[in-house]
Structure formats: structure tokens, C-alpha cells
Design a protein around this motif. Sequence first.
Motif, PDB file in Angstrom:
ATOM      1  N   GLY A   8       0.813  -1.216   0.000  1.00  6.30           N
ATOM      2  CA  GLY A   8       0.000   0.000   0.000  1.00  6.30           C
ATOM      3  C   GLY A   8       0.843   1.260   0.000  1.00  6.30           C
ATOM      4  N   ARG A   9       1.940   1.248   0.763  1.00  6.41           N
ATOM      5  CA  ARG A   9       2.811   2.426   0.792  1.00  6.41           C
ATOM      6  C   ARG A   9       3.403   2.692  -0.589  1.00  6.41           C
ATOM      7  NH1 ARG A   9       6.119   0.787   4.348  1.00  6.41           N
ATOM      8  NH2 ARG A   9       7.724   0.068   2.908  1.00  6.41           N
ATOM      9  N   ASP A  10       3.841   1.638  -1.259  1.00  7.17           N
ATOM     10  CA  ASP A  10       4.411   1.823  -2.599  1.00  7.17           C
ATOM     11  C   ASP A  10       3.361   2.303  -3.592  1.00  7.17           C
ATOM     12  OD1 ASP A  10       6.878   1.057  -1.697  1.00  7.17           O
ATOM     13  OD2 ASP A  10       6.751  -1.005  -2.410  1.00  7.17           O
ATOM     14  N   VAL A  11       2.134   1.758  -3.473  1.00  4.86           N
ATOM     15  CA  VAL A  11       1.066   2.191  -4.374  1.00  4.86           C
ATOM     16  C   VAL A  11       0.762   3.666  -4.154  1.00  4.86           C
ATOM     17  CG1 VAL A  11      -1.393   1.938  -4.903  1.00  4.86           C
ATOM     18  CG2 VAL A  11       0.046  -0.088  -4.653  1.00  4.86           C
ATOM     19  N   MET A  12       0.711   4.081  -2.893  1.00  8.08           N
ATOM     20  CA  MET A  12       0.425   5.487  -2.609  1.00  8.08           C
ATOM     21  C   MET A  12       1.544   6.413  -3.074  1.00  8.08           C
ATOM     22  SD  MET A  12      -1.639   5.496   1.024  1.00  8.08           S
ATOM     23  CE  MET A  12      -0.648   4.298   1.905  1.00  8.08           C
ATOM     24  N   GLY A  39       7.195  15.723  -0.548  1.00  2.00           N
ATOM     25  CA  GLY A  39       6.980  14.553   0.302  1.00  2.00           C
ATOM     26  C   GLY A  39       5.651  14.533   1.012  1.00  2.00           C
ATOM     27  N   ARG A  40       4.630  15.229   0.481  1.00  2.00           N
ATOM     28  CA  ARG A  40       3.323  15.289   1.155  1.00  2.00           C
ATOM     29  C   ARG A  40       2.292  14.365   0.511  1.00  2.00           C
ATOM     30  NH1 ARG A  40       4.534  21.568   0.577  1.00  2.00           N
ATOM     31  NH2 ARG A  40       5.912  21.766   2.395  1.00  2.00           N
ATOM     32  N   TRP A  41       2.714  13.653  -0.525  1.00  2.00           N
ATOM     33  CA  TRP A  41       1.795  12.830  -1.318  1.00  2.00           C
ATOM     34  C   TRP A  41       1.242  11.660  -0.510  1.00  2.00           C
ATOM     35  CZ3 TRP A  41      -0.428  14.273  -5.596  1.00  2.00           C
ATOM     36  CH2 TRP A  41      -0.963  13.344  -6.490  1.00  2.00           C
ATOM     37  N   VAL A  42       2.132  10.873   0.099  1.00  2.00           N
ATOM     38  CA  VAL A  42       1.690   9.693   0.858  1.00  2.00           C
ATOM     39  C   VAL A  42       0.942  10.090   2.122  1.00  2.00           C
ATOM     40  CG1 VAL A  42       2.452   7.632   2.087  1.00  2.00           C
ATOM     41  CG2 VAL A  42       3.457   8.204  -0.119  1.00  2.00           C
ATOM     42  N   PRO A  43       1.417  11.060   2.933  1.00  2.00           N
ATOM     43  CA  PRO A  43       0.615  11.464   4.094  1.00  2.00           C
ATOM     44  C   PRO A  43      -0.795  11.917   3.713  1.00  2.00           C
ATOM     45  CG  PRO A  43       2.835  12.318   4.301  1.00  2.00           C
ATOM     46  CD  PRO A  43       2.741  11.716   2.933  1.00  2.00           C
ATOM     47  N   GLY A  90     -14.063  29.703   9.792  1.00  2.00           N
ATOM     48  CA  GLY A  90     -13.446  28.382   9.858  1.00  2.00           C
ATOM     49  C   GLY A  90     -12.209  28.351  10.735  1.00  2.00           C
ATOM     50  N   ARG A  91     -11.578  27.201  10.761  1.00  2.00           N
ATOM     51  CA  ARG A  91     -10.365  27.006  11.545  1.00  2.00           C
ATOM     52  C   ARG A  91      -9.193  26.787  10.618  1.00  2.00           C
ATOM     53  NH1 ARG A  91     -10.030  22.352  14.073  1.00  2.00           N
ATOM     54  NH2 ARG A  91      -8.708  23.104  15.774  1.00  2.00           N
ATOM     55  N   VAL A  92      -7.980  27.053  11.109  1.00  2.00           N
ATOM     56  CA  VAL A  92      -6.742  26.797  10.400  1.00  2.00           C
ATOM     57  C   VAL A  92      -5.881  25.908  11.281  1.00  2.00           C
ATOM     58  CG1 VAL A  92      -4.659  27.745   9.366  1.00  2.00           C
ATOM     59  CG2 VAL A  92      -6.826  28.984   9.166  1.00  2.00           C
ATOM     60  N   VAL A  93      -5.415  24.788  10.715  1.00  2.00           N
ATOM     61  CA  VAL A  93      -4.530  23.866  11.442  1.00  2.00           C
ATOM     62  C   VAL A  93      -3.264  23.706  10.619  1.00  2.00           C
ATOM     63  CG1 VAL A  93      -4.260  21.544  12.373  1.00  2.00           C
ATOM     64  CG2 VAL A  93      -6.509  22.642  12.411  1.00  2.00           C
ATOM     65  N   ALA A  94      -2.116  23.801  11.282  1.00  2.00           N
ATOM     66  CA  ALA A  94      -0.826  23.633  10.598  1.00  2.00           C
ATOM     67  C   ALA A  94      -0.155  22.369  11.135  1.00  2.00           C
ATOM     68  CB  ALA A  94       0.053  24.856  10.821  1.00  2.00           C
ATOM     69  N   PRO A  95      -0.547  21.194  10.659  1.00  2.00           N
ATOM     70  CA  PRO A  95      -0.013  19.937  11.211  1.00  2.00           C
ATOM     71  C   PRO A  95       1.352  19.606  10.620  1.00  2.00           C
ATOM     72  CG  PRO A  95      -1.540  19.438   9.458  1.00  2.00           C
ATOM     73  CD  PRO A  95      -1.513  20.940   9.570  1.00  2.00           C
ATOM     74  N   THR A  96       2.064  18.736  11.328  1.00  2.00           N
ATOM     75  CA  THR A  96       3.230  18.105  10.714  1.00  2.00           C
ATOM     76  C   THR A  96       2.732  17.027   9.755  1.00  2.00           C
ATOM     77  OG1 THR A  96       3.385  16.412  12.439  1.00  2.00           O
ATOM     78  CG2 THR A  96       4.559  18.496  12.834  1.00  2.00           C
ATOM     79  N   LEU A  97       3.627  16.554   8.884  1.00  2.00           N
ATOM     80  CA  LEU A  97       3.196  15.509   7.957  1.00  2.00           C
ATOM     81  C   LEU A  97       2.768  14.249   8.699  1.00  2.00           C
ATOM     82  CD1 LEU A  97       5.743  15.830   5.001  1.00  2.00           C
ATOM     83  CD2 LEU A  97       3.365  16.598   5.112  1.00  2.00           C
ATOM     84  N   ASP A  98       3.520  13.896   9.752  1.00  2.00           N
ATOM     85  CA  ASP A  98       3.162  12.698  10.516  1.00  2.00           C
ATOM     86  C   ASP A  98       1.847  12.889  11.270  1.00  2.00           C
ATOM     87  OD1 ASP A  98       5.402  11.394   9.660  1.00  2.00           O
ATOM     88  OD2 ASP A  98       6.608  11.885  11.440  1.00  2.00           O
ATOM     89  N   GLY A  99       1.520  14.130  11.610  1.00  2.00           N
ATOM     90  CA  GLY A  99       0.309  14.368  12.388  1.00  2.00           C
ATOM     91  C   GLY A  99      -0.886  14.788  11.572  1.00  2.00           C
TER      92      GLY A  99
END
Length: 648
Positions: A34-38, A479-483, A625-634
Amino acid sequence: MPRRDRRFRYGPYVEGPDPLAPPFDLRSAMDEIGRDVMEGASPRSALQELLRRGAGERRGLDELTREVWQRRSRLQRDNRLDGTLQQVRELLQRAMDAERDSLGRDDSEDARFREMQLDALPSDTGGAVRELDSYDWRSADAREAYQEIRDLLGREMLDQRFAGMKQAMENATPQDVERIREMLTDLNRLLAAHAQGQDTAQQFAEFMRRHGDFFPEGPQSTDELVDLLAQRSAAAQRMLNSMTAEQRAELMELSQQAFGDPRLAEQLAQLDAQLQGLRPGEDWDGDGRFRGDNPLGMGEATRAMEELGQLDALAEQLSQSYPGARMEDIDLEALGRHLGDRARVDAQALADLQRELERDGLFTRAADGSLQLSPKALRRLGESALRDVVDRMGARRGERETRRSGAAGEVTGATRPWAFGDTEPWSVSRTMLNAQLRRAGGDPRALDVTDVEIVETEQRSRAAVALLVDTSWSMVMDGRWVPMKRTALALHQLISTRFRGDDLKLITFGPYAREVELGELIGLEGTWEKGTNLHHALILAGQHLRRQPDAQPVVLVVTDGEPTSHLEPDGSMYFDWPPSRETITATVAELDRLMAVKPAVTFFKLGEDPRLAAFIDDVARRCGGRVVAPTLDGLGAEVVSDYLRNRR
């Protein structure tokens, strides 16, 4: 081993790899695929990549291929092919020394004449052996050495083509040689008839009755016999091709002296010609350069060439790069013979993994024959993504995954059959009654999943959710594609299993926006296209929310760039960088129209672009609305948390 007193001794398993070793973890393997497909790989290439890498302690195809090439290189590096020629030279020198010593003790003119004959012999070994064919040896030791040359050549030539013949002909008598010649004559007749298309079943049976002891492999038909002989004959030809021209000429001349009967070499040459005609697909033209110090006899050299051919075939099978390649193509017996039992077990485990993944329904075939992830595979990936999200949410808030009472609604008193994803409590009385009725009908099972009924609850509220995800090239490049894809997976899994009344719409936006299914989004490849068309995405989100006026509207926007394109009235796309006033105006206007349905809007800002931050802050204040600035992992945890917050 059992003893007489019925006690047993236990020790480590020594017959190869542990047969009780755990198999591949299908869930872990599915996560890797799945990771490779994503990341943009096709399901087929992702599966092949997993097989190449291996998993856990099991080596992959790449490592096994490397060992095959190491074995091949070592075979060529340690050996050379002129072992028979070297043995013949040594025996010839021994015969010449013994004969000269015998003649030196004789003062007769005949002795001097014989010395002159020896001095006039050709300088090459093959010519010297040929000239000595009619020489009347004075020395018994010399005669014995010369006869040994003939016997050696005969044994080696037969060993090239018939397994175990060298040992069987160790002390061959003239009768043994004649029987060999008869076998070759009958064999050539059989193959000639087979080449002409005649039915050779009876002739083959008679041949095996008379000469079957020469073929311990036990071929069952003429075709099997031809296959067996052609492989070794082709290996013998490749051995000759690998020699220098001088060595080849010398060996061919020496072959006429095999057992002192040139008819043997003629019969073998006829056999090789017929086999080449019957099996032209064998590798008759290849060669292999041997450069080591260990001299191989003709039979040993032929077996070495045969092994090289088998190693080449194994390398091709392990590469899985040819059309229609399957793990079942790998010759496990040959792999174990050349690389050991552990390699065979690892390859078998890889084949079992591929078979189990396909048997488990994790892949489907599209109309064009391509491999795709099945809905079941997407559910598994979603479970994994959601589990990671829940773990992050728990780590952040001091909680773990919980199933709070009443989350799905209030009890109505009614029941219904259980369906996948239901989390409501069982109705024990209805479940047991169903089981009793089924057993009364003759089904002996105590309990079946079809018996289960759950307590029906009244849905207190439902939501219409639009997840808008940026698919512009910057998402791939940074590097934001998979997250992003894992976030969509987790949210889809949560809604489809815990809030099945909610309606989630996935909307991608690059130069244009479009509604996509989960499988399409997961397999989406990043492409270099100009444009971040949030305007078009908001149009599609509004259409989705307006179709469901009774649902609570939720809009979640994941992006890493400010809008750079919008739709013109004629449906064409307009792009400009930096963003034009027209694009900003069109996007804000569409957001204002969307606010008519009073959605809860959250922007998830990825990256540190100050222009993006300023734009999102402005539009969030405008729509409340709201604005959230997450990390990629989060990112996944933030999106899921916001969905749950808005839903409450």
C-alpha cells in the motif's frame, strides 16, 4: 528417537530451515504494498518490489539473484576447461619417457630408427597421439600409458553426454566398448526415425529394454530422452565454444582416438547433429570463460557448463522480468541444489506470500488485465492508517482507541442482523434463538456469524463530509503525497465503519478538480501540471453538500499552496503565477456561496509558505473556519480529530 523405556530425546532441527518458522505477515506485507502504491507505483510493481526486497528474515529475489551470480562467477573463477588435455599431455609424456628409456638400453639399429620416429612426431598433442596409433611399443609401461590415453578420452567423451559413464567405463573391455557403440548406433536410429515423424513408441521401448541401464534418469518417451540428451549435448558444445581455437582443434583430433575406435567419435558427432536438429531452441552457441587454476575434465567441464546454463535460467526466473512471470516459474529443486535448502525455503515462502495475497482477495484484475487493489485491500490499508491515527491521537491526548457508549445513537428496542463494521452491542437472546433454529434445521455448528443480531440504535445526526486534497506537483515534490493519501484512507475507514450514515466525498484539485473513489485516489500518480484550482474544488464540494440538506455539512481542505487557477465561465481553466486577482476573487466568491449551507470549514496548511498562510488566515476569518498547521506525521490525526469535533 524413541527408546525401549518409551522416553524421547529432543534436539535442534538440523535438516534445513525451521519448518515451524512463522510465515510472512500478510498485514505487514499489505502495508508495504500500500505504501508503494500510494507513492505512485502500480499494484503489480509494488508486489514485485516486495518480492524483490523480501520481508523479515526471508531473503528477497534480489538477494537470491545476487547469490546465483556469485555462484556462477565462482565457478568460472576457480576452474579451467583443459583438464583432459592436461591429463593427456602428462600420460603422453610418461609414455614417451618410458619408451625412450627402453630404447636407450638397446644398441640395435631398430632402436635408433624408433627413436627417430619419436623425434619426428608432430609437436601438438593431438597429432602425436594420432601418429602413435600404429606405433609398436617396446616398453610395457609406455604401452599402458598410451592405452590409458585412449581409455581416458573415451570415458570423458561418454561422460559428457551420459551421466555416470566415466565411472562405469573405468576398466572397459573391448566388449564394453562394442556395447557402447551398439547403443549409440541404436540411439541414432531411434532419433532419426523420431525426426522423420514416425511413431517410435515401440522402438523406444525396445531401446530402453536393451540399453536402459545407460539412462538412470529413466525417461518415459522419446521426447523425454531427447530433452535429457540435448541439454548435455548443448552444454558439451558450449564447453568447446569456450576453449581457444588451438585447444578445440587439439581436442577434436584426440577424440578420434577414443578407445582406439574412431567409429565412437563418428557416432557421437552424428548424435550431436541430430539432437541439435531436434532441439534447436537449446543454447548451442553460448560459451563461458573459465579462468581459474583447477583443471576440469571433459565430463566435469560439460557439467560445469550445464550448471552455468541452469544458473542463467535461475537468474532469469528470479528476475521475474519477462511477460507473464510467476513465482511458480522458479525451479525450487534447482535453486536448492545450487544455493542450498535455505534459498529454496525463502523462494517457496515468497511464492506462498504471492499466492496468499491473491487468494485472500487483495488484488483484482481490471478489464485491461492490469492488477488493482481490491476493496478488501483498501479496507486493510484503511484499518492500518486509522490505527496509526488513533495511536497518535491517544499519544497526544493521553487516550487510546475507545468505544464510548451511545456514540452511534440511542437504543430503539429493535434488532437487526450484524454487518461488517457494526459496533453496537449484540442482542444475546435473538442471537441464541437464531442459532437454535439453524441447528434444528440440521446444521450442527454451535454458532455462526449469520446468527448474530445487534441492538438497533436511532441515528441522532449524520454528516455530509467533503475532503478536498491538493494534488498539485508541489505535494509530490515536498513529500506530502503519501501522508495526504493515508489521511484520506484513515478518514474513509472511520466513516465507513463507525459512522456509516455519514456521506464522505473525496475531491482532488490540481489544474482541475474532480470527485474520485478511494481506490482511484490511492493509485493516483503525481504528474507535473500547473495549477491549484481550489475554486473548482469548492464548486464540487457545494454540489455534494446541497444534495443532502438534512446532514451536517463539513468541509476539510488539505493544501500546500495558494490558489493559482480557477474555472472560467466557459469551463476552461485559467492559470497564473503569482495568483491573479481574478483567481483569488473567484475562489473567495465560491467560498461565500458555499457558506449558504453553513458548513464547518477547516483548512489544513502544509508547509511554511507565508503567502499561503496569509491567504488561508484571511478566508478562514471570512467563513468562520479554523486553520490547522499539522506536521506531515500528524496530518491524519488532525483531520480525523477535526472531523470528530465538527460532528459532535
